[in-house]
Scaffold this motif. Structure first.
Motif, PDB file in Angstrom:
ATOM      1  N   LEU A  95       7.574  -3.889  -1.234  1.00 29.52           N
ATOM      2  CA  LEU A  95       7.649  -4.162  -2.669  1.00 29.52           C
ATOM      3  C   LEU A  95       8.409  -3.082  -3.422  1.00 29.52           C
ATOM      4  O   LEU A  95       8.489  -3.114  -4.653  1.00 29.52           O
ATOM      5  N   GLY A  96       8.944  -2.122  -2.679  1.00 25.97           N
ATOM      6  CA  GLY A  96       9.749  -1.088  -3.313  1.00 25.97           C
ATOM      7  C   GLY A  96       8.986   0.133  -3.761  1.00 25.97           C
ATOM      8  O   GLY A  96       9.537   1.006  -4.439  1.00 25.97           O
ATOM      9  N   ALA A  97       7.697   0.207  -3.385  1.00 30.00           N
ATOM     10  CA  ALA A  97       6.857   1.377  -3.701  1.00 30.00           C
ATOM     11  C   ALA A  97       6.953   1.764  -5.171  1.00 30.00           C
ATOM     12  O   ALA A  97       7.231   2.918  -5.523  1.00 30.00           O
ATOM     13  N   THR A  98       6.721   0.799  -6.057  1.00 31.69           N
ATOM     14  CA  THR A  98       6.725   1.083  -7.487  1.00 31.69           C
ATOM     15  C   THR A  98       5.395   1.694  -7.909  1.00 31.69           C
ATOM     16  O   THR A  98       4.356   1.487  -7.260  1.00 31.69           O
ATOM     17  N   HIS A  99       5.432   2.433  -9.000  1.00 24.74           N
ATOM     18  CA  HIS A  99       4.193   3.041  -9.499  1.00 24.74           C
ATOM     19  C   HIS A  99       3.144   1.971  -9.777  1.00 24.74           C
ATOM     20  O   HIS A  99       1.968   2.141  -9.436  1.00 24.74           O
ATOM     21  N   LEU A 127      -1.376  -7.864  -6.288  1.00 20.12           N
ATOM     22  CA  LEU A 127      -0.002  -7.353  -6.227  1.00 20.12           C
ATOM     23  C   LEU A 127       1.046  -8.444  -6.458  1.00 20.12           C
ATOM     24  O   LEU A 127       2.248  -8.168  -6.395  1.00 20.12           O
ATOM     25  N   GLY A 128       0.582  -9.664  -6.677  1.00 23.33           N
ATOM     26  CA  GLY A 128       1.496 -10.736  -7.027  1.00 23.33           C
ATOM     27  C   GLY A 128       2.260 -11.337  -5.869  1.00 23.33           C
ATOM     28  O   GLY A 128       3.368 -11.855  -6.056  1.00 23.33           O
ATOM     29  N   PRO A 134       5.646 -12.433   4.334  1.00 27.08           N
ATOM     30  CA  PRO A 134       6.324 -11.975   5.555  1.00 27.08           C
ATOM     31  C   PRO A 134       6.671 -10.486   5.530  1.00 27.08           C
ATOM     32  O   PRO A 134       7.107  -9.934   6.543  1.00 27.08           O
ATOM     33  N   LEU A 135       6.457  -9.820   4.403  1.00 26.16           N
ATOM     34  CA  LEU A 135       6.873  -8.425   4.274  1.00 26.16           C
ATOM     35  C   LEU A 135       6.223  -7.522   5.313  1.00 26.16           C
ATOM     36  O   LEU A 135       6.852  -6.594   5.825  1.00 26.16           O
ATOM     37  N   ILE A 136       4.956  -7.780   5.638  1.00 29.32           N
ATOM     38  CA  ILE A 136       4.253  -6.845   6.527  1.00 29.32           C
ATOM     39  C   ILE A 136       4.704  -6.961   7.974  1.00 29.32           C
ATOM     40  O   ILE A 136       4.387  -6.088   8.793  1.00 29.32           O
ATOM     41  N   GLU A 137       5.417  -8.041   8.297  1.00 27.15           N
ATOM     42  CA  GLU A 137       5.944  -8.197   9.659  1.00 27.15           C
ATOM     43  C   GLU A 137       7.460  -8.065   9.702  1.00 27.15           C
ATOM     44  O   GLU A 137       8.066  -8.231  10.760  1.00 27.15           O
ATOM     45  N   ASP A 138       8.063  -7.746   8.581  1.00 26.18           N
ATOM     46  CA  ASP A 138       9.512  -7.604   8.508  1.00 26.18           C
ATOM     47  C   ASP A 138       9.928  -6.347   9.277  1.00 26.18           C
ATOM     48  O   ASP A 138       9.497  -5.241   8.942  1.00 26.18           O
ATOM     49  N   PRO A 139      10.761  -6.485  10.314  1.00 29.86           N
ATOM     50  CA  PRO A 139      11.176  -5.309  11.092  1.00 29.86           C
ATOM     51  C   PRO A 139      11.802  -4.216  10.238  1.00 29.86           C
ATOM     52  O   PRO A 139      11.611  -3.026  10.504  1.00 29.86           O
ATOM     53  N   ALA A 140      12.550  -4.601   9.208  1.00 32.29           N
ATOM     54  CA  ALA A 140      13.193  -3.607   8.351  1.00 32.29           C
ATOM     55  C   ALA A 140      12.159  -2.802   7.564  1.00 32.29           C
ATOM     56  O   ALA A 140      12.299  -1.591   7.378  1.00 32.29           O
ATOM     57  N   VAL A 141      11.111  -3.487   7.115  1.00 33.75           N
ATOM     58  CA  VAL A 141      10.043  -2.808   6.377  1.00 33.75           C
ATOM     59  C   VAL A 141       9.289  -1.862   7.303  1.00 33.75           C
ATOM     60  O   VAL A 141       9.006  -0.707   6.954  1.00 33.75           O
ATOM     61  N   LYS A 142       8.966  -2.338   8.491  1.00 33.19           N
ATOM     62  CA  LYS A 142       8.290  -1.485   9.469  1.00 33.19           C
ATOM     63  C   LYS A 142       9.098  -0.229   9.759  1.00 33.19           C
ATOM     64  O   LYS A 142       8.559   0.880   9.831  1.00 33.19           O
TER      65      LYS A 142
END
Length: 208
Positions: A95-99, A127-128, A134-142
């Motif tokens: 999510l871009g690690a926003t405040h 968090l909306g 799919p973000l938590i399994e996205d290889p790029a995010v990992k």
């Protein structure tokens, strides 16, 4: 404006307490929020977290309750701790690690005392995003989370929360005044007593 990096893991109650006291920072900072896996830092430095030592665990939780009470911060222990923070860290990374997202996750876990894994759909709703995001399994995010943890260790970060300003590290929820002193006087660590402290040699080492 001064750039600062804030290293955090949602597993840390101290990071929550630190975040809630950012209003005490003496001057505006351009803060980059950097999720890292605390367990990865512990592995890198071959040390244990406070919750892994029974006596320290009890002291830590009591101190957090007291610190929150003393500072007027809502604080409720989640039912399980330590818990596995990996999904939450990946989600915040994605999510871009926003405040706003970080504070919402911290409020859910440490303000309201809720289990982020057992109540995953509720946390995602806060968090909306959908619970099946799919973000938590996205290889790029990992990979970004892994890279951030490795980069933190390479920068000398050994724990969370840690602020990095000008390559100087300020670790712990109680170091805002310390960091403020540095922000007011960038020569702080070049002063004689600081230089003497830096130059102290190891006189004895434990056999592990």
């Amino acid at each position: 404006m001064t750039h600062a990096t804030w290293y955090f893991d949602v597993i840390s109650p101290y990071a929550y307490l630190h975040l809630k006291q950012f209003a005490k920072i003496a001057q505006p900072l351009e803060i980059e929020y950097r999720p890292v896996l605390f367990a990865g830092l512990l592995k890198h430095w071959e040390t244990k977290g406070p919750a892994e030592l029974p006596a320290k665990r009890r002291h830590t939780y009591r101190q957090c309750v007291w610190t929150a009470r003393a500072n007027g911060i809502a604080f409720t222990m989640p039912p399980l701790h330590p818990f596995n923070p990996l999904k939450v860290l990946r989600l915040l990374t994605g999510l871009g690690a926003t405040h706003a997202a970080i504070e919402a996750a911290y409020d859910f876990i440490w303000g309201e005392g809720r289990d982020p894994n057992a109540e995953w759909p509720a946390l995602c709703a806060r968090l909306g995003v959908a619970a099946d995001t799919p973000l938590i399994e996205d290889p790029a995010v990992k990979q970004r989370l892994q890279d951030a943890t490795a980069a933190a260790a390479a920068a000398g970060v050994w724990g969370v929360p840690t602020f990095e300003v000008d390559g100087e590290l300020f670790w712990g929820a109680d170091t805002i005044d310390f960091m403020n002193a540095y922000l007011r006087d960038r020569s702080l660590f070049r002063q004689a007593d600081m230089q003497r402290a830096d130059a102290a040699e190891i006189g004895a080492a434990r056999r592990l």
